[in-house]
Design an enzyme around this catalytic site. Structure first.
Site, mmCIF file in Angstrom:
data_model
loop_
_atom_site.group_PDB
_atom_site.id
_atom_site.type_symbol
_atom_site.label_atom_id
_atom_site.label_comp_id
_atom_site.label_asym_id
_atom_site.label_seq_id
_atom_site.Cartn_x
_atom_site.Cartn_y
_atom_site.Cartn_z
ATOM 1 N N GLY A 12 0.851 -1.196 0.000
ATOM 2 C CA GLY A 12 0.000 0.000 0.000
ATOM 3 C C GLY A 12 0.884 1.241 0.000
ATOM 4 O O GLY A 12 2.075 1.177 -0.319
ATOM 5 N N ALA A 14 2.080 3.121 2.442
ATOM 6 C CA ALA A 14 3.206 3.143 3.381
ATOM 7 C C ALA A 14 4.320 2.234 2.884
ATOM 8 O O ALA A 14 5.505 2.603 2.882
ATOM 9 C CB ALA A 14 2.740 2.719 4.775
ATOM 10 N N ASP A 206 -3.181 -8.350 9.906
ATOM 11 C CA ASP A 206 -2.167 -9.404 10.006
ATOM 12 C C ASP A 206 -0.886 -8.937 10.699
ATOM 13 O O ASP A 206 -0.401 -9.574 11.625
ATOM 14 C CB ASP A 206 -1.763 -9.938 8.623
ATOM 15 C CG ASP A 206 -2.955 -10.359 7.789
ATOM 16 O OD1 ASP A 206 -4.090 -10.284 8.290
ATOM 17 O OD2 ASP A 206 -2.747 -10.764 6.639
ATOM 18 N N ARG A 271 -14.826 13.028 13.244
ATOM 19 C CA ARG A 271 -15.661 11.856 12.993
ATOM 20 C C ARG A 271 -16.286 11.263 14.239
ATOM 21 O O ARG A 271 -17.415 10.782 14.191
ATOM 22 C CB ARG A 271 -14.812 10.788 12.311
ATOM 23 C CG ARG A 271 -14.429 11.238 10.941
ATOM 24 C CD ARG A 271 -13.442 10.328 10.300
ATOM 25 N NE ARG A 271 -13.131 10.875 8.977
ATOM 26 C CZ ARG A 271 -12.225 10.379 8.169
ATOM 27 N NH1 ARG A 271 -11.512 9.332 8.542
ATOM 28 N NH2 ARG A 271 -12.011 10.929 6.991
ATOM 29 N N HIS A 336 -13.869 2.165 10.531
ATOM 30 C CA HIS A 336 -13.164 2.736 9.387
ATOM 31 C C HIS A 336 -11.649 2.693 9.516
ATOM 32 O O HIS A 336 -10.938 2.464 8.551
ATOM 33 C CB HIS A 336 -13.614 4.183 9.230
ATOM 34 C CG HIS A 336 -12.988 4.907 8.082
ATOM 35 N ND1 HIS A 336 -13.126 4.489 6.779
ATOM 36 C CD2 HIS A 336 -12.213 6.022 8.031
ATOM 37 C CE1 HIS A 336 -12.470 5.329 5.979
ATOM 38 N NE2 HIS A 336 -11.899 6.250 6.704
ATOM 39 N N GLU A 360 -1.004 2.464 8.619
ATOM 40 C CA GLU A 360 -2.095 2.175 9.555
ATOM 41 C C GLU A 360 -1.733 1.052 10.534
ATOM 42 O O GLU A 360 -2.262 0.997 11.643
ATOM 43 C CB GLU A 360 -3.372 1.826 8.778
ATOM 44 C CG GLU A 360 -4.602 1.819 9.653
ATOM 45 C CD GLU A 360 -5.895 1.725 8.878
ATOM 46 O OE1 GLU A 360 -5.914 2.045 7.674
ATOM 47 O OE2 GLU A 360 -6.903 1.315 9.488
ATOM 48 N N ARG A 371 -8.487 10.134 14.670
ATOM 49 C CA ARG A 371 -7.749 10.620 13.515
ATOM 50 C C ARG A 371 -8.586 11.620 12.727
ATOM 51 O O ARG A 371 -9.781 11.423 12.539
ATOM 52 C CB ARG A 371 -7.416 9.438 12.599
ATOM 53 C CG ARG A 371 -6.963 9.857 11.227
ATOM 54 C CD ARG A 371 -6.532 8.690 10.402
ATOM 55 N NE ARG A 371 -7.611 7.966 9.767
ATOM 56 C CZ ARG A 371 -8.174 8.323 8.616
ATOM 57 N NH1 ARG A 371 -7.800 9.423 8.001
ATOM 58 N NH2 ARG A 371 -9.127 7.585 8.093
ATOM 59 N N SER A 376 -4.315 10.325 7.683
ATOM 60 C CA SER A 376 -3.802 8.966 7.592
ATOM 61 C C SER A 376 -3.005 8.781 6.309
ATOM 62 O O SER A 376 -1.912 8.204 6.296
ATOM 63 C CB SER A 376 -4.946 7.973 7.635
ATOM 64 O OG SER A 376 -4.476 6.732 7.230
HETATM 65 C C1 FAD Z 1 -12.552 3.624 2.091
HETATM 66 C C2 FAD Z 1 -11.440 4.365 2.785
HETATM 67 C C3 FAD Z 1 -11.198 5.701 2.497
HETATM 68 C C4 FAD Z 1 -10.165 6.404 3.122
HETATM 69 N N1 FAD Z 1 -9.960 7.730 2.821
HETATM 70 C C5 FAD Z 1 -8.947 8.401 3.424
HETATM 71 C C6 FAD Z 1 -8.676 9.768 3.110
HETATM 72 O O1 FAD Z 1 -9.345 10.360 2.276
HETATM 73 N N2 FAD Z 1 -7.681 10.389 3.737
HETATM 74 C C7 FAD Z 1 -6.890 9.752 4.649
HETATM 75 O O2 FAD Z 1 -5.978 10.362 5.166
HETATM 76 N N3 FAD Z 1 -7.115 8.455 4.953
HETATM 77 C C8 FAD Z 1 -8.121 7.767 4.370
HETATM 78 N N4 FAD Z 1 -8.348 6.453 4.701
HETATM 79 C C9 FAD Z 1 -7.384 5.740 5.520
HETATM 80 C C10 FAD Z 1 -6.182 5.374 4.681
HETATM 81 O O3 FAD Z 1 -6.583 5.119 3.363
HETATM 82 C C11 FAD Z 1 -5.467 4.127 5.183
HETATM 83 O O4 FAD Z 1 -5.239 4.255 6.544
HETATM 84 C C12 FAD Z 1 -4.156 3.949 4.481
HETATM 85 O O5 FAD Z 1 -4.336 3.940 3.089
HETATM 86 C C13 FAD Z 1 -3.453 2.695 4.926
HETATM 87 O O6 FAD Z 1 -2.313 2.504 4.113
HETATM 88 P P1 FAD Z 1 -1.266 1.384 4.454
HETATM 89 O O7 FAD Z 1 -0.206 1.494 3.415
HETATM 90 O O8 FAD Z 1 -0.877 1.476 5.857
HETATM 91 O O9 FAD Z 1 -2.078 0.017 4.298
HETATM 92 P P2 FAD Z 1 -2.894 -0.624 3.066
HETATM 93 O O10 FAD Z 1 -3.043 0.274 1.921
HETATM 94 O O11 FAD Z 1 -4.106 -1.241 3.650
HETATM 95 O O12 FAD Z 1 -1.924 -1.756 2.585
HETATM 96 C C14 FAD Z 1 -1.679 -2.911 3.322
HETATM 97 C C15 FAD Z 1 -0.764 -3.775 2.508
HETATM 98 O O13 FAD Z 1 -0.299 -4.847 3.298
HETATM 99 C C16 FAD Z 1 -0.394 -6.052 2.603
HETATM 100 N N5 FAD Z 1 -0.564 -7.122 3.588
HETATM 101 C C17 FAD Z 1 -1.435 -7.159 4.640
HETATM 102 N N6 FAD Z 1 -1.270 -8.307 5.327
HETATM 103 C C18 FAD Z 1 -0.289 -9.001 4.724
HETATM 104 C C19 FAD Z 1 0.329 -10.258 4.955
HETATM 105 N N7 FAD Z 1 -0.043 -11.062 5.955
HETATM 106 N N8 FAD Z 1 1.322 -10.646 4.123
HETATM 107 C C20 FAD Z 1 1.708 -9.869 3.083
HETATM 108 N N9 FAD Z 1 1.148 -8.681 2.821
HETATM 109 C C21 FAD Z 1 0.170 -8.256 3.628
HETATM 110 C C22 FAD Z 1 -1.582 -5.865 1.666
HETATM 111 O O14 FAD Z 1 -1.445 -6.676 0.545
HETATM 112 C C23 FAD Z 1 -1.432 -4.408 1.290
HETATM 113 O O15 FAD Z 1 -0.552 -4.281 0.194
HETATM 114 C C24 FAD Z 1 -9.384 5.748 4.080
HETATM 115 C C25 FAD Z 1 -9.626 4.414 4.378
HETATM 116 C C26 FAD Z 1 -10.665 3.723 3.770
HETATM 117 C C27 FAD Z 1 -10.944 2.317 4.180
#
Ligand code: FAD
Ligand code: SF4
Ligand code: FES
Lengths: 561, 213
Positions: A12, A14, A206, A271, A336, A360, A371, A376
């Protein structure tokens, strides 16, 4: 055995930000259970906060975030978040993000909840999507090795230091061991613990459970964000941008009820405040059909909705059959976002040597108890980048390889074998889907927006029962490609651990702060509870402690909107 | 209503070829094909298929629904089941089948490397872009890389359809050094391009509508 200096788990925002920052300096690979572009970051609609305009200031962004966090956010971390924000947005601009623009060509910004200024940088309502794809392009450019549809099962830790990963390759159906010097966990949130959630199926927390089981500390797990506006029924998100662009909330009497709860900010209060207001309206009999409230966008006009909220319109039309250009849409709050996560310092390091976390999945505590919209996404890129930089420093300093996985690997293999066998459930009709449904219902009903001791205790008991039932379930088919039954089994196990931790932490915190609202303790209590909850794995289950909040400038005062 | 799902099954470890499995599920007409498929999976957890976002943004659930290229989470049951509740699901045609509804997407993701799949930002870029220029890339940038166009229109020889879409998105980016020069890579005559645009528009779940340039 596969080896890399650094493995980033998660594709994702991050994860990709971390990997593309470190690439070139160290041998870094991305391992992800989904193809990176399938990550849930792509579903984010609203935008990325950053104080870009001359009229706005980093200081005011810091203040809004501290206040939004109900004073539980660590102010040193919030300073980092807000002051590095503008620079990272610029970096993304150069990487090719197709932002929406103002008349004079700058990155367009909109208002989201709890902000004193329109500071969320956006691309229509596809903000997460476009940045995710741009960072994926950057990963291609830098030739970052990816392992798509590889599943992290366990971290291998020897003598308190990361030594490798135990993973399942979905395509081959086999397990593999990856040896590395450092791991960055960027595995996202745990929304699927709840029955009503905006999160994707893959958001099963996870990384948090895996880290916890390996000895990492979690923090503030009782703080779960409920988004006020999700489509009634499916809980697909309607971005805060809909209110940021001017949408109103109405109850069944046609009242804009937010004036009773947040007379100044109205629909754009944070929120936690809006979600409670909606539930309160419903509880007091002012819900439409007793179940939901209406989000009205009709006065914005078709042109604006088309330009700024095309995805929201599309989703509403499809999943509720109502076109927001013509009629208000039915909405209800749903889980959320996870404020809690793997506890890290400002460099994203955890208490396990060589283990970092960002996004996250992590808790560096920029969000505290609640938040703000737009913070985020900003956190994922700011702290993803910091994790990437830190890991380069670590690997260049610490050139020696850690011990080969030994004992930890034996344990991982043992645990893996334990997943399989012939099923002998306590109840012959039991199955993994039933357990998941009961867990989901318990979390939404008893560990939701309003909490109270008796219900939380009930939740803890139910979850303990579910864990016991879970431990008797087995997966019949073994090493097979794309064994989603196995994945489901493993994920429910992760979620049960987290659910128990969330419920216990919520039970412990006898106050109301931000998203954690105890009807039996409706006041914030700074004297006893102005501190982080720290959680680690003990002999018999989770253990809990406290850690002070970093307060640099802003002393806690009452939060009003 | 009762849905009779007919699902393509194939396990490389034991099946010589694919066969159809019938599963009956109860679902509402406003639910999606993905909802129905998940219910089927809960009856028979050995069925493999990809999914994640359930809101048409991640691109995981691309498949053939009654033989048409669609996203399962974007397709409502009422729009595809016949009066007897029949519905047939198969993997995308254009890729190697790995298991059940899961196909090999590695060649698809690799196909992006046939273009230069990132913005080559001009050295003198000042951080600004006019709203008109931004509007040009908005539509092609909504592509979710679901793979349906490659399955449907790819011929395995030239630059793949999704790569062409990305190539346009990059060529139209005012920041990009190469700009329209990139389009030479498409190696398609204008009339072929026109047909391609029309075809794509007819089924692309994100309604990608490439402009004439
Ligand atoms: C519908 C929605 C709308 C949002 N809108 C906003 C917004 O407008 N502004 C804002 O600031 N925030 C928003 N958020 C929050 C924000 O989008 C998320 O907190 C953020 O994108 C999380 O990013 P991340 O890279 O941490 O995780 P994610 O994008 O969830 O990525 C997780 C990654 O980990 C991998 N993974 C997970 N478990 C495993 C495993 N066991 N083995 C291997 N790989 C694994 C997955 O494949 C994925 O690639 C929103 C959230 C949602 C749900
Ligand atoms: S152009 Fe359309 S069909 Fe092709 S990958 Fe993108 S979204 Fe899918
Ligand atoms: S599940 Fe994401 S596009 Fe269908």
């Amino acid at each position: 055995m596969i080896t890399h200096d650094v493995v980033v788990v998660g594709g994702g925002l991050a994860g990709l930000m971390a990997a593309t920052t470190a690439a070139g300096s160290v041998d870094v690979a991305v391992l992800s259970k989904l193809y990176p572009t399938r990550s849930h970051s792509g579903a984010a609609q609203g935008g990325f906060n950053a104080a870009l305009s001359e009229d706005d200031s980093v200081e005011s962004h810091i203040f809004d975030t501290v206040k939004g966090s109900d004073y539980l956010g660590d102010q040193d971390a919030i300073e980092v978040l807000c002051s590095e924000g503008p620079e990272v947005i610029k970096e993304l601009e150069w990487a090719g993000v197709p932002w929406s623009r103002t008349e004079d060509g700058r990155v367009a910004q909109r208002s989201l909840g709890g902000a004193g200024f329109p500071r969320a940088c956006f691309a229509a309502d596809l903000s997460g999507h476009v940045v995710l794809h741009t960072l994926y392009e950057r990963a291609l450019k830098l030739g970052v090795k990816t392992y798509p549809e590889w599943y992290l099962v366990e971290l291998l830790v020897e003598n308190g230091r990361i030594s490798g990963l135990f993973v399942y390759d979905l395509a081959s159906g086999r397990t593999e061991i990856i040896r590395c010097k450092a791991v960055i966990l960027a595995t996202g949130g745990y929304g699927r613990a709840f029955a009503k959630t905006t999160n994707a199926f893959a958001n099963t927390g996870d990384g948090m459970t895996i880290a916890y089981r390996a000895g990492a500390r979690l923090a503030d797990m009782e703080f779960v964000q409920f988004h006020p506006t999700t489509l009634y029924g499916t809980n697909v998100l309607v971005s805060e941008a809909a209110r940021g662009e001017g949408g109103y909330l109405f109850n069944n009497r046609g009242e804009r009820f937010m004036d009773r709860y947040a007379p100044r900010k109205m629909e754009l209060a944070p929120r936690d405040v809006v979600s409670r207001a909606i539930f309160n309206e419903i509880k007091e009999g002012r819900g439409v059909e007793g179940k939901y409230v209406n989000l009205d966008l009709t006065h914005l006009g078709e042109a604006k909705i088309k330009e700024r909220l095309p995805q929201v319109r599309d989703l509403a039309c499809r999943y509720t059959g109502i076109d927001p250009v013509e009629k208000p849409i039915p909405i209800e709050p749903a889980q959320h976002y996870s404020m809690g996560g793997i506890r890290t310092d400002l460099n994203c390091e955890t208490n396990i040597k060589g283990l970092l976390a960002a996004g996250e999945a992590a808790n560096v505590s920029v969000h505290g108890a609640n938040r703000l919209g737009g913070n985020s996404l900003l956190e994922t890129v700011v702290f993803g980048r910091r994790a990437g930089r830190r890991v380069v420093e670590m690997v260049s300093k610490e050139t020696a390889w850690p011990e080969l996985p030994g004992e930890s690997l034996e344990r991982a293999e043992e645990n893996w074998k334990n997943n399989f066998g012939s099923n002998s459930p306590l109840d012959p009709r039991d199955n993994i889907f039933k357990i998941r449904r009961e867990m989901n219902r318990t979390m939404t009903e008893y560990v939701g927006v309003f909490r109270t001791e008796s219900e939380l205790k009930q939740a803890v008991d139910i979850l303990a029962g579910l864990k016991e039932r879970y431990s008797t379930l087995k997966v019949s088919r073994k090493e097979e490609p794309f064994n989603y039954e196995l994945i489901e089994h493993i994920e429910v196990g992760y979620l049960l651990d987290l659910s128990e931790i969330i419920a216990l932490a919520a039970l412990r915190r006898t106050e109301s702060r931000g998203a954690h609202y105890r009807t039996d303790f409706p006041q914030r209590n700074d004297q006893d509870w102005l501190n982080h909850t720290i959680i680690w794995r003990g002999e018999k289950g989770p253990e809990f402690g406290k850690e002070p909040v970093s307060i640099t400038k802003y002393q806690p005062v009452e939060r009003g909107y | 209503m009762l849905i009779n799902l007919s699902i393509d099954r194939f396990d490389p470890n034991c099946d010589r070829g694919a066969y159809k499995q019938q599963v009956k599920v109860e679902a509402k007409e406003n639910e999606t094909v993905l909802d129905a498929l998940i219910k089927a999976w809960q009856q028979d957890p050995t069925i493999s298929f990809r999914r994640s976002c359930r809101s048409a943004i991640c691109g995981s659930c691309a498949m053939e629904i009654n033989g048409e290229p669609r996203l399962a989470c974007q397709t409502l049951l009422k729009d595809v089941v016949d009066s007897n509740g029949n519905l047939s699901l198969g993997p995308m045609f254009g890729f190697r089948r790995l298991k059940d509804l899961v196909v090999d997407l590695q060649p698809f993701f690799d196909s992006l490397k046939d273009i230069i799949p990132w913005v080559l930002t001009k050295n003198n870029h000042d951080g600004r872009m006019t709203p008109e220029d931004a509007a040009k890339i908005e539509n092609p940038a909504t592509c979710i890389l679901c793979g349906l166009c490659d399955s449907e229109l790819g011929d395995g020889r030239e630059i793949g359809p999704a790569a062409i879409v990305k190539n346009h998105r990059l060529a139209l980016d005012a920041r990009d050094m190469l700009g329209l020069v990139r389009l030479q890579l498409n190696r398609k005559y204008p009339e072929e391009m026109a047909a391609f645009r029309e075809n794509l528009k007819s089924f692309c779940p994100k309604k990608i509508n490439l402009p004439e340039v």
